[in-house]
Design a protein around this motif. Structure first.
Motif, short mmCIF file in Angstrom:
data_model
loop_
_atom_site.label_atom_id
_atom_site.label_comp_id
_atom_site.label_asym_id
_atom_site.label_seq_id
_atom_site.Cartn_x
_atom_site.Cartn_y
_atom_site.Cartn_z
N SER A 26 17.97 135.58 -1.19
CA SER A 26 17.54 136.97 -1.23
C SER A 26 16.22 137.15 -1.96
O SER A 26 15.64 138.24 -1.92
N SER A 27 15.75 136.13 -2.64
CA SER A 27 14.61 136.33 -3.54
C SER A 27 13.46 135.35 -3.36
O SER A 27 12.43 135.50 -4.01
N TYR A 56 10.02 136.72 -2.76
CA TYR A 56 9.49 137.46 -3.91
C TYR A 56 8.80 136.51 -4.88
O TYR A 56 7.67 136.73 -5.31
N THR A 59 13.19 148.17 -1.06
CA THR A 59 14.32 148.16 -1.99
C THR A 59 14.12 147.02 -3.00
O THR A 59 13.67 145.94 -2.64
N HIS A 60 14.40 147.33 -4.27
CA HIS A 60 14.24 146.30 -5.30
C HIS A 60 15.32 146.48 -6.36
O HIS A 60 15.45 147.57 -6.90
N PRO A 61 16.12 145.47 -6.65
CA PRO A 61 16.12 144.18 -5.95
C PRO A 61 16.84 144.30 -4.61
O PRO A 61 17.65 145.21 -4.42
N PRO A 62 16.52 143.40 -3.67
CA PRO A 62 17.19 143.47 -2.36
C PRO A 62 18.70 143.24 -2.49
O PRO A 62 19.13 142.43 -3.30
N ASP A 63 19.46 144.00 -1.74
CA ASP A 63 20.92 143.93 -1.82
C ASP A 63 21.46 143.49 -0.45
O ASP A 63 20.71 143.31 0.50
N ILE A 72 20.00 150.04 0.99
CA ILE A 72 20.55 151.25 0.37
C ILE A 72 19.97 152.51 1.00
O ILE A 72 20.48 153.60 0.77
N ARG A 81 11.81 151.15 -8.66
CA ARG A 81 11.57 150.88 -10.08
C ARG A 81 11.53 149.38 -10.34
O ARG A 81 12.36 148.61 -9.82
N ILE A 82 10.60 148.99 -11.21
CA ILE A 82 10.46 147.59 -11.60
C ILE A 82 10.01 147.58 -13.06
O ILE A 82 9.38 148.53 -13.52
#
Ligand SMILES: [Zn+2]
Lengths: 141, 396
Positions: A14-15, A18, A39-43, A47, A101-102
């Motif tokens: 998933s990452s 990134y 979307t962060h983090p990817p799920d 969402i 948000r990050i």
């Protein structure tokens, strides 16, 4: 290239995209193939649209955003931060999408005066050979 | 939407609270057995009467600790086995205290069990509670740890600073929250802070952990157990103590997955409002009809958030209400929302203080603290990821 003793991210399915981007000092955020939302983090599920096959692609973003909150971290609860404390940790909403948000360290220094909505620009910290994580600086424009 | 069929059909019949200490002289398992035996006796029952067990076994440490059942946490299964009971009902839900209360209420109402023990056992591990020694950031942790974002104190600091900036909250406003909690906790014989109120000077002399959160804004990890015995309203009437009926409960989940340790203020409040609305809908009352609120305070800012959500004051106003003595338990008629001492005044008992205070008041067992109140609400955890329970002194 500075090398630290910080916890090193272990990329997974998933990452990986990134962390490949951050290694090049690029911020790339997961974007859903169905609705094109970030979307962060990817799920597992997007969402925004509910797709269970979001087939996220990591797309470069501007790295610009605004400060939603901040705190001064005064104790090193993680290995590798002993020389860094105290530091400012900022919670940033990226300009690409509301609610995206990050977080990262604000590299301008712990005494930087901040207010809600201050503009910031992403930067990167090299934490191990070929590994970088996001951080921020106050935007000049 | 259908009416909540179990409303006021299940009651608390008895309780026991262990001493709250930094390091219990006995193991957490032994402390849980002792406390549970006391609770069963308090309810006028024998261990052999108990046919259901439930708890949330959550061990809320972010640090690198090994965790063993009966040592760091105590499951319903462990407790039943060590009390020598083969139960009809046994569950270990995730989440805060409202989760096992909800399961016990529904199990008793459905006839799956008649007498259910709800316990909560908290442990203070050796070593620093939230320290990590991880050299690799895997899974969820990869999104925060590499940049130095880690742990619940950073999370509450970010959420509270957003509130501070938005509502122009004075520096060190939280001192009045913590001194009120510690004043009340100092009067409780079982509390870790018994006879140890905190002055504002001592609050300010303690270090800042993550600005603006100071050391005493965080509850202190402890070894502690609380046990409650629940049964049907009908059976409870035949037992020695005045039953306290369970009218409603809620549990909340954050709506979306975020970076770990990121609790945006707006998310806390928006979902917290849904939490309170659902609680009142299930109880069939308005929030104004609840005349005894006990708010959760594992981190001091949560007191403001819960006060505003339960309508004691408007958004951004709780800091002023608290600093003006508005929740002072010694002021007649004030909403003494920290009368339980909470987690700040007892130690990290994770919502059991609020449940206990509601029970003691409505069963008229609160001693010198006794007030003439009839409907109480115990808040547990964050408004968007914890829950709450409403209790009533009468069936309605
Ligand atoms: Zn989508």
């Amino acid at each position: 290239m500075s090398v630290t003793d910080r916890p090193v991210p272990v990329p997974d399915a998933s990452s990986a995209g990134y962390w490949e981007a951050t290694a090049r000092h690029e911020l790339a955020i997961a974007r859903c193939s169905a609705c094109h939302g970030f979307t962060h983090p990817p799920d597992t599920v997007c969402i925004r649209c509910g797709s269970i096959e979001p087939r996220f692609t990591f797309e470069p973003v501007s790295g610009r955003g605004i400060v939603k909150s901040w705190t001064v971290v005064r104790q090193a609860l993680l290995p590798g931060f002993e020389q860094d404390v105290p530091f400012l940790l900022v919670d940033v909403e990226l300009s690409e999408q509301a609610g995206l948000r990050i977080t990262g360290r604000l590299l301008d220094g712990v005494d930087t005066a901040l207010k809600l909505g201050d503009k910031v620009q992403v930067d990167f910290e090299d934490i191990a050979d070929g590994v970088a994580c996001p951080a921020f600086r106050l935007a000049t424009s | 939407m259908s009416e909540f069929a179990a409303r006021n059909q299940v009651a608390i019949a008895g309780y026991a609270q262990s001493p709250v200490s930094r390091r219990s002289p006995m193991s957490l398992g032994a402390l849980t057995i002792q406390t549970t035996r006391e609770a069963i006796a308090d309810a006028g029952l024998a261990v052999s009467d108990i046919d259901g067990f439930t708890t949330t076994p959550m061990f809320p440490s972010f640090g690198s600790h090994s965790a063993e059942d009966g040592v760091a946490f105590v499951t319903a299964n462990w407790l039943a086995q060590h009390l020598g009971v083969i139960p009809r009902f046994m569950e270990n839900p995730q989440g805060q205290l409202p989760a096992p209360v909800a399961l016990a209420v529904n199990a008793i109402h459905a006839g799956a069990a008649d007498y259910v023990v709800v316990h909560r056992a908290l442990h203070n591990p050796v070593g620093r509670y939230h320290n990590s020694t991880e050299q690799e950031a895997r899974g969820r942790e990869q999104w925060g740890m590499p940049q130095g974002h880690f742990g619940p104190i950073a999370a509450i600091a970010l959420a509270y600073n957003e509130y501070v900036q938005r509502y122009d909250v004075p520096e060190n406003a939280l001192a009045s929250v913590v001194t009120e909690a510690r004043k009340n906790g100092a009067r409780l014989p079982w509390s870790y802070w018994a006879d140890k109120p905190l002055s504002e000077e001592a609050y300010l002399a303690a270090p800042v952990i993550n600005d603006p959160i100071r050391m005493f804004d965080c509850d202190i990890p402890v070894d502690a157990v609380a046990t409650f015995v629940l049964t049907s309203a009908e059976r409870a009437r035949d037992l020695p103590h005045k039953p306290v009926y369970i009218s409603s409960y809620t549990e909340m989940l954050p709506k979306r997955r975020l970076i770990p340790s990121l609790w945006p203020y707006d998310g806390i409040m928006e979902q917290g409002q849904q939490n309170v609305d659902q609680l009142c809908q299930r109880a069939g009352v308005s929030v104004e009809e609840i005349d005894y609120l006990q708010v959760y305070d594992g981190f001091a800012p949560l007191v403001y958030f819960w006060m505003e959500l339960t309508g004691l004051c408007g958004p951004g106003e709780a800091h002023q209400m608290v600093s003006e003595g508005g929740i002072d338990s010694d002021r007649a008629g004030s909403p003494a929302v920290l009368a339980s001492g909470g987690s700040l005044g007892n130690g990290r008992v994770h919502g059991t203080a609020q449940m206990l205070e509601c029970y003691l008041q409505l069963s008229r067992r609160a001693g010198e603290r006794q007030r003439d109140v009839n409907m109480a609400m115990a808040c547990q955890g964050l408004p968007n990821s914890g829950g709450a329970v409403v209790y009533s002194s009468e069936k309605y």
